[in-house]
Scaffold this active site. Structure first.
Site, mmCIF file in Angstrom:
data_model
loop_
_atom_site.group_PDB
_atom_site.id
_atom_site.type_symbol
_atom_site.label_atom_id
_atom_site.label_comp_id
_atom_site.label_asym_id
_atom_site.label_seq_id
_atom_site.Cartn_x
_atom_site.Cartn_y
_atom_site.Cartn_z
ATOM 1 N N LEU A 14 -41.571 103.899 25.162
ATOM 2 C CA LEU A 14 -40.534 104.051 24.117
ATOM 3 C C LEU A 14 -39.499 102.944 24.272
ATOM 4 O O LEU A 14 -38.312 103.173 24.523
ATOM 5 C CB LEU A 14 -39.872 105.425 24.207
ATOM 6 C CG LEU A 14 -39.070 105.834 22.960
ATOM 7 C CD1 LEU A 14 -40.011 106.149 21.783
ATOM 8 C CD2 LEU A 14 -38.194 107.041 23.275
ATOM 9 N N GLY A 15 -39.979 101.703 24.081
ATOM 10 C CA GLY A 15 -39.076 100.543 24.087
ATOM 11 C C GLY A 15 -38.902 100.043 22.665
ATOM 12 O O GLY A 15 -38.844 100.851 21.732
ATOM 13 N N MET A 17 -40.956 98.354 20.532
ATOM 14 C CA MET A 17 -42.044 98.676 19.613
ATOM 15 C C MET A 17 -42.255 100.176 19.484
ATOM 16 O O MET A 17 -42.461 100.698 18.392
ATOM 17 C CB MET A 17 -43.337 97.991 20.067
ATOM 18 C CG MET A 17 -43.282 96.490 19.977
ATOM 19 S SD MET A 17 -43.163 95.843 18.285
ATOM 20 C CE MET A 17 -41.416 95.685 18.052
ATOM 21 N N GLY A 18 -42.168 100.882 20.642
ATOM 22 C CA GLY A 18 -42.357 102.330 20.581
ATOM 23 C C GLY A 18 -41.312 103.017 19.733
ATOM 24 O O GLY A 18 -41.618 103.945 18.968
ATOM 25 N N LYS A 224 -51.600 84.965 15.870
ATOM 26 C CA LYS A 224 -50.356 85.326 16.566
ATOM 27 C C LYS A 224 -50.424 84.923 18.026
ATOM 28 O O LYS A 224 -49.433 84.531 18.634
ATOM 29 C CB LYS A 224 -50.116 86.834 16.434
ATOM 30 C CG LYS A 224 -48.863 87.357 17.079
ATOM 31 C CD LYS A 224 -48.050 88.179 16.125
ATOM 32 C CE LYS A 224 -46.657 88.421 16.657
ATOM 33 N NZ LYS A 224 -46.610 89.272 17.870
ATOM 34 N N ASN A 232 -43.569 81.273 23.265
ATOM 35 C CA ASN A 232 -43.024 82.075 24.357
ATOM 36 C C ASN A 232 -42.863 81.274 25.644
ATOM 37 O O ASN A 232 -41.756 81.199 26.202
ATOM 38 C CB ASN A 232 -43.906 83.314 24.573
ATOM 39 C CG ASN A 232 -43.850 84.250 23.366
ATOM 40 O OD1 ASN A 232 -43.991 83.810 22.226
ATOM 41 N ND2 ASN A 232 -43.648 85.533 23.598
ATOM 42 N N SER A 316 -39.281 86.560 23.336
ATOM 43 C CA SER A 316 -39.318 87.690 24.271
ATOM 44 C C SER A 316 -39.592 87.205 25.692
ATOM 45 O O SER A 316 -39.061 87.760 26.653
ATOM 46 C CB SER A 316 -40.382 88.692 23.826
ATOM 47 O OG SER A 316 -41.628 88.041 23.650
ATOM 48 N N GLU A 328 -45.300 88.378 30.335
ATOM 49 C CA GLU A 328 -46.670 88.704 29.929
ATOM 50 C C GLU A 328 -47.567 87.468 29.959
ATOM 51 O O GLU A 328 -48.601 87.416 29.303
ATOM 52 C CB GLU A 328 -46.676 89.330 28.532
ATOM 53 C CG GLU A 328 -45.930 90.649 28.478
ATOM 54 C CD GLU A 328 -46.062 91.311 27.121
ATOM 55 O OE1 GLU A 328 -45.427 90.848 26.172
ATOM 56 O OE2 GLU A 328 -46.831 92.289 27.017
#
Ligand SMILES: NC(=O)C1=CN([C@@H]2O[C@H](COP(=O)(O)OP(=O)(O)OC[C@H]3O[C@@H](n4cnc5c(N)ncnc54)[C@H](OP(=O)(O)O)[C@@H]3O)[C@@H](O)[C@H]2O)C=CC1
Ligand SMILES: CC(C)(CO)C(=O)C(=O)O
Length: 379
Positions: A14-15, A17-18, A224, A232, A316, A328
């Site tokens: 739940l960040g 995107m969540g 993408k 990034n 990000s 990432e």
């Protein structure tokens, strides 16, 4: 009269995107949305301090409205009591996926719908080789390629900076299932509960959801992926806001993209052969691949999307290095290196992406050292 069962959707992560997904699911569907927190401590913080509320500030709207929702139920590994999970959304960072899934594996089976909503590539291999090794117990797998831009404002309030929609497709467990027929797509649309939920009319319109074949989604995902392979790491390495480097970044982007496409053409051969192989075949969507996934077109597109449309954005990955968080990189440029090894393309086949990955890790390490030991430039 049988009453339609209320769909249940668990959200692991739940960040940014969540939260943006959960808010619209709560607002525009009848689903019971259940966030899964990593610990009782985090769950208590959400329920006690956060009053079980999540909020999204829509920066792309003139009045920048704040939309707040109450979450009916939330869980963590210690409290989980839902039995077999029907629909599971993974919106953790890529490198957090395996650990986040671990406490819930006994509640996931072949009837579970699981969707990855993450940037980069390589999580599928982790799921195949390290998480769902027993093929008979593997969930129904889907991939979301999301282009919304969201960042944390404070607490459980997130800023929705850019509205750009999301693509969803069934993610094949096996490489030989990469190309999907229109009838398979239609069957999922008609019969799969998660696809039904994500494509429910009001939600799909509000969130910009598009359901498609894997080959269509993969084209968008690789597009993408190339944007992320350039924007990034380079913004993180040179520590700049996206648009600052617009006049100087084309050469390094060309080097990155050229190498990426050489490797991707081998790893995703069915997609690059698709245009000619399936042209005119009515049960397969028509796709133009070569005119999109070529170096010169992608250099222009990466600069347009990264340095123009998102000119004021801090990528990000740059944000991760500035806040001393893991990045990432292993699922972006690092994954190109992995693919070159997997397909035995030779030691030099991914030297550009290997060096870019090493420079990102250097930048992160340097930032962490400066935070601990001070910045020698100021001494
Ligand atoms: N943000 C954006 O604009 C975009 C992001 N993406 C991609 O979406 C993915 C998610 O990114 P984003 O939402 O920004 O990331 P965030 O860091 O905002 O959210 C990740 C969430 O996962 C939670 N989490 C991590 N580990 C666990 C665990 N073991 N159990 C439960 N929850 C856990 C974190 O909570 P905790 O505080 O406990 O660590 C955090 O709330 C990434 O792949 C990203 O690249 C794609 C497009 C745009
Ligand atoms: C397109 C870009 C680079 C926008 O910043 C992005 O997707 C990110 O920051 O992760």
């Amino acid at each position: 009269m049988t009453v339609a069962k209320r769909p249940i959707i668990h959200i692991l992560g739940l960040g940014s995107m969540g939260t943006v997904l959960a808010v619209d699911l709560i607002r525009f569907t009848n689903a019971l949305v259940i966030p899964l927190f990593r610990s009782k401590e985090k769950l208590d913080k959400f329920q006690i301090e956060g009053h079980s509320k999540i909020s999204i500030r829509k920066l792309y709207e003139e009045k920048k409205p704040l939309v707040e929702c109450k979450v009916e139920e939330a869980q963590c590994p210690e409290t989980f009591n839902s039995g077999i999970i029907e629909n599971l959304v993974i919106t953790t960072k890529t490198y957090q996926t395996k650990e986040a899934l671990a406490p819930y594996l006994k509640y996931i089976n072949s009837h579970t719908n699981l969707i990855l909503i993450q940037n980069g590539l390589g999580v599928l291999e982790v799921l195949k080789d390290e998480v769902f090794v027993n093929k008979s117990e593997r969930p129904q797998l889907f991939q979301g390629v999301i282009s919304h831009g969201v960042y944390q404002e404070s607490g459980f309030t997130y800023a929705h900076a850019g509205w750009a929609g999301m693509k969803v497709a069934r993610l094949p467990w096996n490489d030989d299932e990469m190309i999907q027929t229109n009838s398979l797509v239609k069957r999922d649309y008609a019969e799969n509960e998660l696809v039904n939920l994500l494509m429910s009319q009001t939600f799909a319109k509000e969130f910009g959801m598009e359901h498609m074949s894997y080959q269509e989604m993969l084209l968008g995902q690789l597009f993408k992926f190339l944007v992320n392979c350039c924007m990034n790491p380079v913004t993180a390495i040179v520590d700049c806001v996206n648009g600052e480097m617009v006049d100087y970044c084309a050469p390094v982007f060309r080097s990155i993209i050229d190498e990426c496409l050489t490797v991707l053409r081998v790893a995703y051969k069915p997609l690059f052969a698709y245009e000619n192989q399936y042209k005119g075949n009515e049960d397969y969507v028509s796709l133009t691949v070569d005119s999109i996934l070529n170096t010169e077109h992608m250099v222009k597109e990466v600069i347009r999307i990264g340095c123009d449309i998102n000119e004021r954005n801090s990528s990000s990955m740059r944000q991760d290095t500035l806040y001393l968080r893991d990045t990432e990189i292993d699922y972006i440029n690092g994954y190109v290196v992995d693919l070159a090894k997997k397909y035995e393309m030779g030691a030099a086949a991914a030297n550009v992406n290997k060096t870019i990955s090493e420079l990102v890790n250097l930048r992160l390490g340097l930032n962490r050292t400066r935070a601990q030991q001070g910045d020698w430039r100021q001494q």
